[in-house]
Design a protein around this motif. Structure first.
Motif, PDB file in Angstrom:
ATOM      1  N   SER A 172     -10.807   6.019   9.005  1.00 37.09           N
ATOM      2  CA  SER A 172      -9.482   5.401   8.849  1.00 37.09           C
ATOM      3  C   SER A 172      -8.714   5.334  10.163  1.00 37.09           C
ATOM      4  O   SER A 172      -8.313   4.247  10.611  1.00 37.09           O
ATOM      5  CB  SER A 172      -8.659   6.167   7.810  1.00 37.09           C
ATOM      6  N   ARG A 219       2.204  -4.751  -4.274  1.00 34.25           N
ATOM      7  CA  ARG A 219       1.161  -4.495  -3.295  1.00 34.25           C
ATOM      8  C   ARG A 219      -0.191  -4.786  -3.926  1.00 34.25           C
ATOM      9  O   ARG A 219      -0.346  -4.761  -5.153  1.00 34.25           O
ATOM     10  CB  ARG A 219       1.234  -3.046  -2.808  1.00 34.25           C
ATOM     11  N   LYS A 261      -2.164  -0.682   6.897  1.00 34.15           N
ATOM     12  CA  LYS A 261      -2.636  -0.428   5.534  1.00 34.15           C
ATOM     13  C   LYS A 261      -2.498   1.055   5.210  1.00 34.15           C
ATOM     14  O   LYS A 261      -2.387   1.904   6.098  1.00 34.15           O
ATOM     15  CB  LYS A 261      -4.097  -0.866   5.381  1.00 34.15           C
ATOM     16  N   ARG A 262      -2.505   1.371   3.911  1.00 34.35           N
ATOM     17  CA  ARG A 262      -2.529   2.756   3.471  1.00 34.35           C
ATOM     18  C   ARG A 262      -3.885   3.022   2.823  1.00 34.35           C
ATOM     19  O   ARG A 262      -4.486   2.122   2.231  1.00 34.35           O
ATOM     20  CB  ARG A 262      -1.415   3.028   2.460  1.00 34.35           C
ATOM     21  N   ILE A 301      -5.883   2.799  10.795  1.00 41.51           N
ATOM     22  CA  ILE A 301      -5.131   3.126   9.580  1.00 41.51           C
ATOM     23  C   ILE A 301      -4.574   4.540   9.737  1.00 41.51           C
ATOM     24  O   ILE A 301      -5.280   5.528   9.512  1.00 41.51           O
ATOM     25  CB  ILE A 301      -6.006   3.024   8.317  1.00 41.51           C
ATOM     26  N   LEU A 346      -6.704  -3.628  10.805  1.00 39.58           N
ATOM     27  CA  LEU A 346      -6.421  -2.880   9.587  1.00 39.58           C
ATOM     28  C   LEU A 346      -5.170  -2.016   9.718  1.00 39.58           C
ATOM     29  O   LEU A 346      -4.822  -1.285   8.795  1.00 39.58           O
ATOM     30  CB  LEU A 346      -7.625  -2.004   9.216  1.00 39.58           C
ATOM     31  N   SER A 376      -3.249   7.589   6.093  1.00 42.52           N
ATOM     32  CA  SER A 376      -4.488   7.837   5.359  1.00 42.52           C
ATOM     33  C   SER A 376      -4.573   9.307   4.992  1.00 42.52           C
ATOM     34  O   SER A 376      -4.079  10.174   5.717  1.00 42.52           O
ATOM     35  CB  SER A 376      -5.688   7.440   6.230  1.00 42.52           C
ATOM     36  N   ALA A 382      -6.186  -6.455   1.189  1.00 47.57           N
ATOM     37  CA  ALA A 382      -5.559  -5.288   0.561  1.00 47.57           C
ATOM     38  C   ALA A 382      -4.436  -4.708   1.417  1.00 47.57           C
ATOM     39  O   ALA A 382      -4.544  -4.628   2.637  1.00 47.57           O
ATOM     40  CB  ALA A 382      -6.608  -4.217   0.298  1.00 47.57           C
ATOM     41  N   ASP A 383      -3.374  -4.281   0.748  1.00 50.96           N
ATOM     42  CA  ASP A 383      -2.343  -3.480   1.401  1.00 50.96           C
ATOM     43  C   ASP A 383      -2.752  -2.011   1.395  1.00 50.96           C
ATOM     44  O   ASP A 383      -2.494  -1.278   2.342  1.00 50.96           O
ATOM     45  CB  ASP A 383      -1.006  -3.622   0.663  1.00 50.96           C
ATOM     46  N   ASP A 384      -3.377  -1.604   0.288  1.00 51.43           N
ATOM     47  CA  ASP A 384      -3.818  -0.223   0.101  1.00 51.43           C
ATOM     48  C   ASP A 384      -5.306  -0.212  -0.240  1.00 51.43           C
ATOM     49  O   ASP A 384      -5.798  -1.108  -0.928  1.00 51.43           O
ATOM     50  CB  ASP A 384      -3.050   0.458  -1.034  1.00 51.43           C
ATOM     51  N   THR A 421      -4.157  -3.639  -4.047  1.00 48.55           N
ATOM     52  CA  THR A 421      -5.011  -2.493  -3.787  1.00 48.55           C
ATOM     53  C   THR A 421      -6.481  -2.848  -3.960  1.00 48.55           C
ATOM     54  O   THR A 421      -6.868  -3.463  -4.960  1.00 48.55           O
ATOM     55  CB  THR A 421      -4.675  -1.328  -4.738  1.00 48.55           C
TER      56      THR A 421
END
Length: 201
Positions: free
Chosen positions: A154, A3, A121-122, A159, A118, A162, A79-81, A5
């Motif tokens: 978020s 992943r 995503k985390r 998202i 978005l 979060s 970004a994934d995270d 970040t």
């Protein structure tokens, strides 16, 4: 699958506890197999002031914002995270972080579409606070930060995965100097546990 970040740092001093936490998380993420883009808002000279070029145009969600803002948008999309590390000043995130949200998490990009860009995503908001855990809860600050960041930023931007974590008791002036290294180690461990809980590998 590895992943990617985006690790956002929002403190002006390179020797601050916030910087140490960011460095620790950077190493932890890389050790876990992630690629990491470190966004140091102060070191990169990010301007937090919202000017007309980056003010949302509610009639045009395809608006072209400033080149600086579009570059930041690209880093978020990649970004994934997203992990944001910051101190709490005056019961709120620093102005540079608030300005990053104001300028970059913009209409047509972060919100304003039927399918959020978005989504999926985390995100972890990791706040460092000088108050003790009991003082934080008595003041209701954890609920305030959760509403401001997890809900109003978020979740509003799609998202759902979060969380807001608080590393409390970061004020070291009342800790005897001989005991400060141990206290810093405890605080860093707490920050790493927050990361592990929010972004399990």
């Amino acid at each position: 699958m590895p992943r990617h970040t985006l690790l956002v740092h929002a403190h002006p001093r390179t020797d601050s506890l916030t910087a140490q936490v960011t460095d620790l998380l950077h190493a932890r993420l890389k050790d876990g197999g992630s690629t990491v883009d470190v966004l140091d808002l102060y070191a990169e000279g990010f301007d937090p002031v919202l000017r007309p070029a980056d003010e949302p145009d509610w009639e045009n969600r395809e608006k072209s914002y400033s080149p600086e803002v579009h570059a930041h948008m690209d880093r978020i999309l990649a970004a994934d995270d997203i992990v944001v590390v910051f101190p709490v000043w005056w019961m709120a995130p620093p102005a540079v972080l608030k300005g990053w949200i104001d300028r970059v998490w913009n209409y047509g990009f972060a919100y304003g579409r039927s399918k959020p860009r978005l989504g999926g995503k985390r995100m972890l908001w990791l706040a460092l606070m000088g108050n003790t855990e009991a003082e934080i809860e008595q003041l209701g600050l954890s609920a305030v930060l959760d509403l401001q960041l997890r809900v109003a930023v978020s979740r509003f931007c799609g998202i759902e995965d979060s969380s807001v974590a608080i590393v409390h008791g970061t004020e070291l002036s009342g800790v005897p100097r001989a005991l400060r290294p141990q206290r810093v180690r405890e605080l860093l461990k707490s920050a790493e546990e927050s990361l592990n809980g929010a972004l399990p590998r």
